[in-house]
Scaffold this motif. Sequence first.
Motif, short mmCIF file in Angstrom:
data_model
loop_
_atom_site.label_atom_id
_atom_site.label_comp_id
_atom_site.label_asym_id
_atom_site.label_seq_id
_atom_site.Cartn_x
_atom_site.Cartn_y
_atom_site.Cartn_z
N ARG A 58 65.30 95.08 -44.34
CA ARG A 58 66.43 95.93 -43.91
C ARG A 58 65.95 97.19 -43.17
O ARG A 58 66.46 98.29 -43.40
N LEU A 59 65.01 97.03 -42.27
CA LEU A 59 64.52 98.17 -41.48
C LEU A 59 65.60 98.65 -40.53
O LEU A 59 66.19 97.88 -39.78
N THR A 60 65.88 99.96 -40.60
CA THR A 60 66.83 100.60 -39.70
C THR A 60 66.17 101.86 -39.15
O THR A 60 65.75 102.73 -39.92
N ILE A 61 66.05 101.93 -37.83
CA ILE A 61 65.52 103.13 -37.19
C ILE A 61 66.71 103.81 -36.51
O ILE A 61 67.08 103.48 -35.39
N VAL A 66 64.81 106.90 -40.74
CA VAL A 66 64.23 105.56 -40.75
C VAL A 66 64.32 105.08 -42.20
O VAL A 66 63.82 105.76 -43.10
N GLN A 67 64.99 103.94 -42.41
CA GLN A 67 65.17 103.43 -43.77
C GLN A 67 64.72 101.98 -43.85
O GLN A 67 64.92 101.21 -42.91
N PHE A 68 64.13 101.62 -45.00
CA PHE A 68 63.72 100.25 -45.25
C PHE A 68 63.29 100.14 -46.70
O PHE A 68 63.12 101.13 -47.40
N SER A 69 63.13 98.91 -47.15
CA SER A 69 62.49 98.68 -48.43
C SER A 69 61.21 97.91 -48.14
O SER A 69 61.14 97.13 -47.18
N ALA A 70 60.20 98.16 -48.95
CA ALA A 70 58.90 97.51 -48.75
C ALA A 70 58.22 97.36 -50.10
O ALA A 70 58.56 98.06 -51.06
N ARG A 71 57.26 96.48 -50.16
CA ARG A 71 56.50 96.28 -51.39
C ARG A 71 55.24 97.13 -51.34
O ARG A 71 54.51 97.13 -50.36
N PHE A 72 55.04 97.85 -52.43
CA PHE A 72 53.84 98.65 -52.62
C PHE A 72 53.19 98.15 -53.90
O PHE A 72 53.77 98.27 -54.98
#
Length: 134
Positions: A58-61, A66-72
């Motif tokens: 769900r990357l939004t620029i 700038v919003q997104f979710s990612a795995r860390f």
Amino acid sequence: MAEKSTKPYLIRAIHEWCSDSNFTPYLSVKVDANTRVPAEYVKNGEIVLNVSYDATHRLTIGNDVVQFSARFNGVSRECSIPVDAVLGIFARENGQGLFFPREESQPAAKEGDAPNDAPTSPTNGGRPKLQVVK
């Protein structure tokens, strides 16, 4: 009407160029109180993030954030980065991209200073300067 910043448009353009060129776009970010990123990965007040479509969900620029979710480390985390906090965007493979000048924080007003609504003239000639990194 206030003039729109070119910064979010340039971020989107370099991201698109990286994606089209099969490069990995990385975002360099100055972390502040408005920046939501995993604190354990912040070093010296900055973080570098992989913002490729493969690494984010769900990357939004947008023009402001700038919003997104990612795995860390296997854990999904929500990230929210104000466009003003972005220091640069570049391709991991060759380092090409754009880095933006650091914006100085506004110091707290002291007694005797001009009111906040008083116009001030820029000290650097008035126009922001971009630097191409090769």
